[in-house]
Design an enzyme around this catalytic site. Sequence first.
Site, PDB file in Angstrom:
ATOM      1  N   CYS A  53       0.861  -1.178   0.000  1.00 21.50           N
ATOM      2  CA  CYS A  53       0.000   0.000   0.000  1.00 21.50           C
ATOM      3  C   CYS A  53       0.901   1.232   0.000  1.00 21.50           C
ATOM      4  O   CYS A  53       1.823   1.332   0.829  1.00 21.50           O
ATOM      5  CB  CYS A  53      -0.901  -0.004   1.235  1.00 21.50           C
ATOM      6  SG  CYS A  53      -1.842   1.535   1.417  1.00 21.50           S
ATOM      7  N   ASP A  60      -0.219  -5.830   0.286  1.00 24.60           N
ATOM      8  CA  ASP A  60      -1.464  -6.116  -0.425  1.00 24.60           C
ATOM      9  C   ASP A  60      -1.245  -7.393  -1.216  1.00 24.60           C
ATOM     10  O   ASP A  60      -0.166  -7.604  -1.775  1.00 24.60           O
ATOM     11  CB  ASP A  60      -1.831  -4.971  -1.379  1.00 24.60           C
ATOM     12  CG  ASP A  60      -2.326  -3.732  -0.652  1.00 24.60           C
ATOM     13  OD1 ASP A  60      -3.052  -3.883   0.341  1.00 24.60           O
ATOM     14  OD2 ASP A  60      -1.989  -2.620  -1.089  1.00 24.60           O
ATOM     15  N   VAL A  75       6.183 -13.874 -24.066  1.00 23.11           N
ATOM     16  CA  VAL A  75       6.957 -13.390 -22.930  1.00 23.11           C
ATOM     17  C   VAL A  75       7.759 -14.556 -22.367  1.00 23.11           C
ATOM     18  O   VAL A  75       7.264 -15.684 -22.277  1.00 23.11           O
ATOM     19  CB  VAL A  75       6.061 -12.737 -21.847  1.00 23.11           C
ATOM     20  CG1 VAL A  75       5.153 -13.748 -21.164  1.00 23.11           C
ATOM     21  CG2 VAL A  75       6.903 -11.999 -20.819  1.00 23.11           C
ATOM     22  N   SER A  77       9.011 -16.614 -19.512  1.00 22.36           N
ATOM     23  CA  SER A  77       8.317 -16.749 -18.229  1.00 22.36           C
ATOM     24  C   SER A  77       9.178 -16.426 -17.008  1.00 22.36           C
ATOM     25  O   SER A  77       8.656 -15.925 -16.013  1.00 22.36           O
ATOM     26  CB  SER A  77       7.689 -18.129 -18.100  1.00 22.36           C
ATOM     27  OG  SER A  77       8.668 -19.132 -18.164  1.00 22.36           O
TER      28      SER A  77
END
Length: 155
Positions: A53, A60, A75, A77
């Site tokens: 946060c 979070d 992409v 990995s």
Amino acid sequence: MSDQNTYAGLTQLGQKADLPASPEQAVLERVPNPQADVDYCVRFTAPEFTSLCPMTGQPDFAHLMIDYVPDRWLVESKSLKLFLGSFRNHGAFHEDCTVMIARRLVELLEPRWLRIGGYWYPRGGIPIDVFYQTGAQPEGVWIPDQGVPPYRGRG
């Protein structure tokens, strides 16, 4: 079958790679899509995504689902894992984290389509789910439901 030179430019796969200090420092890498003539969906699930946060510094947690229909690029990995891990000490609101991840992937991959679901666990009693996609879901490609139920608490 791929030629080894196809992967020669990768800097993280097969090597020791430390967790980047921030998402901005993280290096996302891509490889050529050997099936670029076929429309198909790739799904990444990150059920233990963590950020901070920006106001309180408290952690979070989210369950991220990333679906994309690749064009010329996939992409790599390990680089994605390190990129997502770099948020562990990054302070940003749920919306910013979710959309930042999507935008970095779109910039890198130029996919035919991408969506992300950020299913964030409650803080202050309110869960926040964040959804982003690049456009209409492509026709003729099986895109499964993300399958993450809405947060119900004790209700």
